[in-house]
Design an enzyme around this catalytic site. Structure first.
Site, PDB file in Angstrom:
ATOM      1  CG  ASP A 181      31.883  -7.900  46.562  1.00 26.16           C
ATOM      2  OD1 ASP A 181      32.272  -6.747  46.811  1.00 26.16           O
ATOM      3  OD2 ASP A 181      30.844  -8.145  45.917  1.00 26.16           O
TER       4      ASP A 181
ATOM      5  CG  ASP B 227      34.933 -12.750  43.898  1.00 28.19           C
ATOM      6  OD1 ASP B 227      33.829 -12.385  43.468  1.00 28.19           O
ATOM      7  OD2 ASP B 227      35.234 -12.716  45.107  1.00 28.19           O
TER       8      ASP B 227
HETATM    9  O1  C5P Z   1      30.627 -14.168  44.500  1.00 27.01           O
HETATM   10  P1  C5P Z   1      30.735 -12.681  44.673  1.00 27.01           P
HETATM   11  O2  C5P Z   1      31.794 -12.296  45.688  1.00 27.01           O
HETATM   12  O3  C5P Z   1      30.905 -11.989  43.378  1.00 27.01           O
HETATM   13  O4  C5P Z   1      29.314 -12.276  45.274  1.00 27.01           O
HETATM   14  C1  C5P Z   1      29.008 -11.067  45.830  1.00 27.01           C
HETATM   15  C2  C5P Z   1      28.688 -11.177  47.288  1.00 27.01           C
HETATM   16  O5  C5P Z   1      27.778 -10.107  47.606  1.00 27.01           O
HETATM   17  C3  C5P Z   1      27.959 -12.433  47.735  1.00 27.01           C
HETATM   18  O6  C5P Z   1      28.866 -13.356  48.275  1.00 27.01           O
HETATM   19  C4  C5P Z   1      26.930 -11.957  48.781  1.00 27.01           C
HETATM   20  O7  C5P Z   1      27.259 -12.374  50.097  1.00 27.01           O
HETATM   21  C5  C5P Z   1      26.992 -10.442  48.714  1.00 27.01           C
HETATM   22  N1  C5P Z   1      25.657  -9.814  48.548  1.00 27.01           N
HETATM   23  C6  C5P Z   1      25.314  -8.764  49.386  1.00 27.01           C
HETATM   24  N2  C5P Z   1      24.080  -8.143  49.237  1.00 27.01           N
HETATM   25  C7  C5P Z   1      23.220  -8.534  48.254  1.00 27.01           C
HETATM   26  C8  C5P Z   1      23.571  -9.590  47.388  1.00 27.01           C
HETATM   27  C9  C5P Z   1      24.817 -10.200  47.566  1.00 27.01           C
HETATM   28  O8  C5P Z   1      26.108  -8.396  50.264  1.00 27.01           O
HETATM   29  N3  C5P Z   1      22.067  -7.903  48.092  1.00 27.01           N
END
Ligand code: C5P
Length: 303
Positions: free
Chosen positions: A51, A49
């Site tokens: 983030d 992953d």
């Molecule tokens: O699971 P992963 O770490 O790849 O997901 C990306 C993260 O981005 C999510 O856990 C979510 O909290 C965050 N996110 C965000 N803004 C968005 C969509 C997702 O900060 N518009």
């Protein structure tokens, strides 16, 4: 054994250092590691992953750092507060749902689709240019975990593929790696949401299918089948993640070898239920670890 005992236990093959970690089943971890050592670098693939896994969750003062989507929240707020507020409002509404312990994954999914869908529409409607987004990344609060640069470079040096599987925005990760490492290492493959640009290099759409936190599995990686076929000799997987949504990122791998799952727990230490859940699904749980030391040690042992 008590949770405290389990947190101290670690397999002989690895010295985890002083960071707090949990290994609920040291025998299984040791067995997986032995298979991986026998297979060596040539049989290994790392699926990670981005983030809060390759990037840091918080700075030294405990302030939360940025996700790839968060790059828009911060920068747009500075330039166009009204639009920036829309990104922030979305996060304030949906982030608590993503981590709500009372909702099932099935119940969360429609909310996640709405969150990702709405924020992607805002980005596309604003027609941000590639150049502007690269600038946003330069000014962002995305920070690599300590040792992440060396980790990525060492995988490349040992020809171990690194699959960055992110429900964030892949272009942001690419620009970040370019800015930090000078170039994207050859061994790196992205499975993520990609901003598509028109001939004027303005954002015009997002890649399909949408990848959100809870669909990081075969439903998404079907189109990645050719890539996974290409690396089909890589039967041993090191999986790095920070959420429950990350534990099935290895489903596209064609093999029956072990997956060693390393989970970075960024939640509260008081939330023993959550911590216990992490221990159940991850082989090794690293608590509030701002480094990639353990992942690096695993790769060093395998090489
Ligand atoms: O699971 P992963 O770490 O790849 O997901 C990306 C993260 O981005 C999510 O856990 C979510 O909290 C965050 N996110 C965000 N803004 C968005 C969509 C997702 O900060 N518009």
């Amino acid at each position: 054994t008590t949770q405290e005992d389990r947190c101290r236990a670690s397999p002989d093959e690895l010295a985890f250092g002083t960071g707090k970690h949990c290994v609920s089943d040291p025998t299984t971890v040791a067995a997986k590691l032995r298979k991986m050592v026998v297979g060596g670098a040539g049989k290994t693939v790392v699926i990670s992953d981005f983030d809060y896994t390759l990037s840091r969750f918080a700075n030294g003062s405990g302030e939360r750092l940025s996700t790839t989507h968060g790059v828009f929240d911060d920068n747009v707020m500075r330039l166009k507060p009204e639009l920036g507020q829309k990104f922030v409002d979305l996060k304030n509404k949906y982030y608590p749902i993503e981590f709500c312990p009372k909702l099932t994954m099935e119940e969360k999914i429609p909310h996640m689709e709405k969150w990702w869908g709405t924020s992607h529409s805002l980005i596309v409607n604003e027609k941000f240019s590639k150049h502007t987004i690269q600038d946003f990344v330069r000014q962002s609060r995305i920070v690599f975990k300590d040792g992440a640069e060396d980790f990525i470079q060492s995988l490349d040096a040992h020809n171990i593929p690194l699959v960055i599987f992110s429900a964030g925005i892949g272009n942001i990760i690419e620009y970040f790696l370019e800015q930090k490492l000078g170039a994207i290492p050859r061994n790196t493959h992205f499975i993520s949401n990609m901003i598509l640009f028109d001939e004027d290099e303005k954002a015009c759409a997002f890649s399909e299918p949408l990848i959100h936190t809870f669909c990081k599995n075969s439903s998404v990686i079907q189109k990645e089948a050719p890539f996974f076929h290409e690396i089909n000799g890589r039967v041993n997987v090191i999986l790095l993640g920070d959420s429950m949504g990350d534990i099935h990122m290895d489903v596209g791998v064609e093999r029956d070898g072990p997956t060693l799952k390393v989970g970075y727990y960024n939640g509260s230490l008081d939330d023993t239920a959550a911590l216990q859940h992490y221990e159940e699904v991850y082989d090794i749980v690293l608590i509030h670890d701002p480094t990639l030391n353990v992942a690096q040690k695993i790769v060093d042992v395998i090489n």
